[in-house]
Design a protein around this motif. Structure first.
Motif, short mmCIF file in Angstrom:
data_model
loop_
_atom_site.label_atom_id
_atom_site.label_comp_id
_atom_site.label_asym_id
_atom_site.label_seq_id
_atom_site.Cartn_x
_atom_site.Cartn_y
_atom_site.Cartn_z
N ALA A 66 2.83 -1.73 13.32
CA ALA A 66 2.32 -0.43 13.76
C ALA A 66 2.99 0.71 12.99
N GLU A 67 4.31 0.58 12.77
CA GLU A 67 5.02 1.61 12.00
C GLU A 67 4.54 1.65 10.55
N LEU A 68 4.31 0.49 9.98
CA LEU A 68 3.81 0.45 8.60
C LEU A 68 2.44 1.11 8.51
N ARG A 69 1.61 0.88 9.49
CA ARG A 69 0.29 1.52 9.50
C ARG A 69 0.43 3.05 9.60
N ASP A 70 1.35 3.50 10.44
CA ASP A 70 1.58 4.94 10.57
C ASP A 70 2.07 5.55 9.25
N ILE A 71 3.02 4.87 8.62
CA ILE A 71 3.57 5.37 7.35
C ILE A 71 2.48 5.44 6.29
N LEU A 72 1.67 4.37 6.20
CA LEU A 72 0.61 4.36 5.20
C LEU A 72 -0.44 5.42 5.49
N GLY A 127 0.82 -1.21 0.00
CA GLY A 127 0.00 0.00 0.00
C GLY A 127 0.85 1.26 0.00
N ILE A 128 1.93 1.24 0.77
CA ILE A 128 2.84 2.40 0.79
C ILE A 128 3.43 2.64 -0.59
N ILE A 129 3.86 1.57 -1.25
CA ILE A 129 4.46 1.69 -2.58
C ILE A 129 3.42 2.20 -3.59
N GLU A 130 2.17 1.75 -3.44
CA GLU A 130 1.12 2.21 -4.35
C GLU A 130 0.96 3.73 -4.27
N VAL A 131 1.11 4.28 -3.05
CA VAL A 131 1.00 5.74 -2.88
C VAL A 131 2.25 6.42 -3.41
N MET A 132 3.42 5.86 -3.08
CA MET A 132 4.67 6.47 -3.51
C MET A 132 4.80 6.47 -5.03
#
Length: 201
Positions: free
Chosen positions: A122-128, A40-45
């Motif tokens: 938790a960190e991944l959720r925060d980043i996303l 999901g993070i990569i999809e946004v980036m």
């Protein structure tokens, strides 16, 4: 030829341009929930419909900055040589496109896996969550554009200007070491000759 050497060095540098991590050859299986967050993070980036053009634009910026920083001196002051280099630089994005199209999905997936090693759930959720905010979307969608910023361009040009002679000197030193090794170990040279090494250069 010196122009060809610059071209090879530039292509090598551009392979390092995309901000992705290589996959590791191990048995690690990321937790499904964490992998989904990484993807999901990569999809946004790098939105799928834009990512290829984003990375190729960054490669084009690096190529231009390399040319300005490293391709200097009397040789490149010649109009004909400069025209060849300018044409070469302009063609780099399209020349890289097939390799990007083939390898970027694999590298992005490997990067998502790497995120699950590096960050907790938790960190991944925060980043996303940040990535999905207007500020986060703007940050991640423009981060590759920073390569074209005048300040970054000037810094990179100075870096490439210093890197080029240093890389050549170190390459020459390595070449001398290899030649000395082959001279001291003729059986290695013979094996290489039998394998056809160097015949298709």
């Amino acid at each position: 030829m010196r122009v060809a050497r610059y071209a090879i060095a530039l292509f090598t540098a551009l392979q390092l341009a995309p901000p992705a991590l290589a996959a590791q050859n191990d048995a690690y299986v990321p937790p499904a929930d964490e992998l989904a967050l990484g993807r999901g993070i990569i999809e946004v980036m790098y939105p799928p419909e834009q990512r290829e053009d984003q990375l190729l634009a960054m490669a084009s910026n690096i190529a231009s900055q390399y040319s300005e920083g490293a391709a200097t001196g009397p040789l490149f002051a010649e109009p004909g040589i400069r025209a060849i280099m300018d044409k070469f630089m302009a063609e780099i994005p399209e020349a890289l496109r097939p390799a990007f199209a083939k390898h970027m999905p694999i590298i992005f997936e490997a990067t998502a896996i790497a995120y699950t090693r590096q960050y907790t759930e938790a960190e991944l959720r925060d980043i996303l969550a940040f990535a999905k905010t207007p500020s986060g979307q703007r940050y991640f969608s423009t981060v590759t554009d920073l390569m074209g910023d005048p300040a970054v361009a000037a810094a990179n040009q100075a870096y490439f200007a210093d890197l080029s002679p240093a890389a050549k000197a170190y390459g020459d030193k390595a070449g001398v070491a290899v030649r000395e090794y082959l001279q001291a170990n003729p059986e290695v040279l013979e094996r290489l000759a039998k394998s056809g090494f160097g015949k298709q250069r």
